[in-house]
Design a protein around this motif. Structure first.
Motif: not given
Length: 298
Positions: A268-294
């Motif tokens: 989980k901490t490895d994932y959070e580190e990657v996601r933290r950088q994505e947010i810093a780069d402006g990548n807010i969208k999460k594909d898995n959230i859209n897949r769940i919603l779909s």
């Protein structure tokens, strides 16, 4: 002998008397006839690893009678007895190295959200953190006789876990007991109940987690039990299970699952580190959230 460890000058007379009467009796390990739940059976409303708020948990027969690597030292009988602390095959700090550095949130993620004490158990000392094996204490609501005895017996770094059935009318710990536990190098204490002398306890610096505070002190009459499975914050805690606590709360790590929990927390901490950088780069969208919603036709 095995019983000598408890025969200190401060040991309650009634406990020592019971020990002398019953020290020679064989340990009873059959509980089915007593009407307790057996392995696989749970009380209504209880889910594995946790309990809904307001619902009391009962330890299973397997949790009570399993091979706990405890020597058979038992003083007294059910309702007023002291058992030996859980003995590890190696220094417990070596076992917990893999857990160090993780927040309780990440450890909870490593346990799929199970084994988390309810939100009522909160830090009474700002900034307090702890990680160590449990010395468990079952107390009558409003009575701390056995907590005094546990203070004598607690080992270096062990965390005292008290089951008072959520009693909030009488304080079970204050400045003096916190000071005694600190002197004993206890890792901290978790009370499913309340404390008092809050300002002084903060000055002592012992990590303390409880439901709050009240000025009225409790009794010292008993009964009570030490090193038996207890329920604290809605989670069953066995002697030797590991307790971790920080500002987010308290989690219980089953002693046999330490490596799996550490691996899950690391993932989980490895994932959070990657996601933290994505947010810093402006990548807010999460594909898995859209897949769940779909999949839910959204």
């Amino acid at each position: 002998g095995g019983h000598g460890v408890f025969q200190g000058a401060g040991a309650p007379d009634r406990i020592l008397q019971a020990a002398r009467l019953h020290a020679g009796e064989p340990r009873q390990t059959s509980f089915r006839k007593e009407g307790l739940p057996v392995r696989g059976e749970l009380r209504p409303g209880i889910s594995p690893g946790g309990v809904r708020p307001g619902v009391r948990a009962y330890a299973t027969v397997n949790q009570i009678t399993e091979e706990m690597k405890m020597n058979d030292t038992i003083m007294g009988r059910i309702g007023c007895r002291v058992k030996s602390s859980y003995e590890f095959d190696q220094p417990w700090r070596e076992l917990t190295k893999g857990l160090e550095g993780f927040s309780t949130a990440n450890l909870a993620d490593g346990m799929k959200g199970f084994y988390c004490m309810d939100m009522g158990i909160r830090p009474m000392v700002p900034g307090a953190k702890m990680l160590g094996p449990a010395l468990t204490v079952k107390l009558r609501p409003g009575d701390n006789l056995m907590l005094h005895k546990a203070t004598e017996l607690v080992k270096d770094g062990y965390i005292v876990v008290c089951d008072t059935q959520g009693c909030t009318s009488y304080a079970l710990l204050g400045e003096l007991m916190a000071s005694a536990l600190k002197k004993q190098n206890a890792g901290g204490i978790v009370i499913d109940g309340v404390i008092r002398d809050c300002e002084e306890v903060i000055e002592v610096g012992l990590p303390v987690y409880a439901r709050g505070s009240v000025s009225c002190a409790g009794d010292k009459e008993g009964p009570g039990e030490i090193n038996v499975p207890v329920c604290c914050g809605g989670v069953v805690v066995r002697p030797g299970d590991f307790i971790a606590a920080d500002a987010s709360g308290v989690v219980v790590i089953p002693r046999e699952d330490v490596s799996d929990v550490a691996a899950g927390a690391k993932k989980k901490t490895d994932y959070e580190e990657v996601r933290r950088q994505e947010i810093a780069d402006g990548n807010i969208k999460k594909d898995n959230i859209n897949r769940i919603l779909s999949a839910k036709c959204v």
